[in-house]
Design a protein around this motif. Sequence first.
Motif, PDB file in Angstrom:
ATOM      1  N   GLU A 102      36.990  11.900  46.256  1.00  0.00           N
ATOM      2  CA  GLU A 102      35.528  11.970  46.200  1.00  0.00           C
ATOM      3  C   GLU A 102      34.954  11.282  44.970  1.00  0.00           C
ATOM      4  O   GLU A 102      33.753  11.045  44.890  1.00  0.00           O
ATOM      5  CB  GLU A 102      35.067  13.428  46.228  1.00  0.00           C
TER       6      GLU A 102
ATOM      7  N   GLN B 171      40.266   8.099  50.309  1.00  0.00           N
ATOM      8  CA  GLN B 171      40.108   8.063  48.860  1.00  0.00           C
ATOM      9  C   GLN B 171      39.488   9.351  48.333  1.00  0.00           C
ATOM     10  O   GLN B 171      38.783  10.064  49.042  1.00  0.00           O
ATOM     11  CB  GLN B 171      39.284   6.856  48.428  1.00  0.00           C
TER      12      GLN B 171
ATOM     13  N   VAL C 292      33.697   2.810  50.761  1.00  0.00           N
ATOM     14  CA  VAL C 292      34.445   4.057  50.903  1.00  0.00           C
ATOM     15  C   VAL C 292      35.493   3.941  51.998  1.00  0.00           C
ATOM     16  O   VAL C 292      35.361   3.138  52.922  1.00  0.00           O
ATOM     17  CB  VAL C 292      33.519   5.264  51.201  1.00  0.00           C
ATOM     18  N   THR C 293      36.536   4.753  51.849  1.00  0.00           N
ATOM     19  CA  THR C 293      37.541   4.917  52.894  1.00  0.00           C
ATOM     20  C   THR C 293      37.680   6.399  53.152  1.00  0.00           C
ATOM     21  O   THR C 293      37.235   7.224  52.345  1.00  0.00           O
ATOM     22  CB  THR C 293      38.910   4.331  52.477  1.00  0.00           C
TER      23      THR C 293
ATOM     24  N   ARG D 138      30.706  12.474  54.214  1.00  0.00           N
ATOM     25  CA  ARG D 138      30.991  12.135  52.813  1.00  0.00           C
ATOM     26  C   ARG D 138      29.717  11.714  52.091  1.00  0.00           C
ATOM     27  O   ARG D 138      29.498  12.080  50.940  1.00  0.00           O
ATOM     28  CB  ARG D 138      32.020  11.014  52.727  1.00  0.00           C
TER      29      ARG D 138
ATOM     30  N   PHE E 121      26.477   3.660  51.619  1.00  0.00           N
ATOM     31  CA  PHE E 121      27.918   3.857  51.744  1.00  0.00           C
ATOM     32  C   PHE E 121      28.421   2.959  52.868  1.00  0.00           C
ATOM     33  O   PHE E 121      27.889   2.999  53.979  1.00  0.00           O
ATOM     34  CB  PHE E 121      28.236   5.310  52.071  1.00  0.00           C
TER      35      PHE E 121
ATOM     36  N   THR F  30      24.272   4.770  55.651  1.00  0.00           N
ATOM     37  CA  THR F  30      25.646   4.325  55.850  1.00  0.00           C
ATOM     38  C   THR F  30      25.648   3.053  56.682  1.00  0.00           C
ATOM     39  O   THR F  30      24.720   2.806  57.456  1.00  0.00           O
ATOM     40  CB  THR F  30      26.510   5.382  56.563  1.00  0.00           C
TER      41      THR F  30
ATOM     42  N   VAL G 218      35.002   8.265  44.017  1.00  0.00           N
ATOM     43  CA  VAL G 218      34.363   6.964  44.257  1.00  0.00           C
ATOM     44  C   VAL G 218      32.929   7.148  44.764  1.00  0.00           C
ATOM     45  O   VAL G 218      31.991   6.631  44.155  1.00  0.00           O
ATOM     46  CB  VAL G 218      35.205   6.079  45.199  1.00  0.00           C
ATOM     47  N   PRO G 219      32.699   7.889  45.865  1.00  0.00           N
ATOM     48  CA  PRO G 219      31.302   8.073  46.279  1.00  0.00           C
ATOM     49  C   PRO G 219      30.467   8.808  45.229  1.00  0.00           C
ATOM     50  O   PRO G 219      29.299   8.478  45.027  1.00  0.00           O
ATOM     51  CB  PRO G 219      31.388   8.862  47.585  1.00  0.00           C
TER      52      PRO G 219
ATOM     53  N   TRP H 270      31.837   1.556  55.047  1.00  0.00           N
ATOM     54  CA  TRP H 270      33.248   1.607  55.426  1.00  0.00           C
ATOM     55  C   TRP H 270      33.549   0.353  56.228  1.00  0.00           C
ATOM     56  O   TRP H 270      32.767  -0.038  57.099  1.00  0.00           O
ATOM     57  CB  TRP H 270      33.560   2.833  56.270  1.00  0.00           C
TER      58      TRP H 270
END
Length: 169
Positions: free
Chosen positions: A19, A17, A13-14, A79, A38, A93, A21-22, A40
């Motif tokens: 929502e 981007q 994730v970035t 996110r 997740f 994460t 994608v997640p 980053w």
Amino acid sequence: MQNLENGPVLVGVTGEQPESVPQRGVSFAKAFGRDVVFVWVDTTQYTSGFMSDGTVAFTTFDPDPSADHDANTEWLEERARAAADSEGVAWTTRVGAGQPSAVLGAIADEIGASMIVVGTREPGFIAGLQEFLGGSVAAHLAHTQSRPVVVVPLLPADKGGRVPWEPEA
């Protein structure tokens, strides 16, 4: 080769981007009864070693040692929570630093991820230049991973429409 069938779904994730994608990563995790991780990747820093307590030490590419490089990653937790909690999927994460495809691949290997979910790049000059210089994260992963790599289109072209690699008319 390790058994990847039971591993969590890794979602790259970035902060910028959509929502989708997640959310798509969570959908796969839920469908397969897996947790989701997740991840980053901070591209302004690189991993320089490990501390005695097991935490990762990062060093910035910026030669100015007085600059503040502590990345605020509260957004990552927010996110993750927004995407996974409503679907009842367990999540964690991770933060890495360096070249995104290498970091995502290394974390996927470490956690035994069953698949990696990433998004396509946003259209635009800067994104196109970054992809030209560094290559596509999705393409790098697709050619170096033993696990499936799912690429979520951020802004899909309309049928018959121009795709990002075609020149403008």
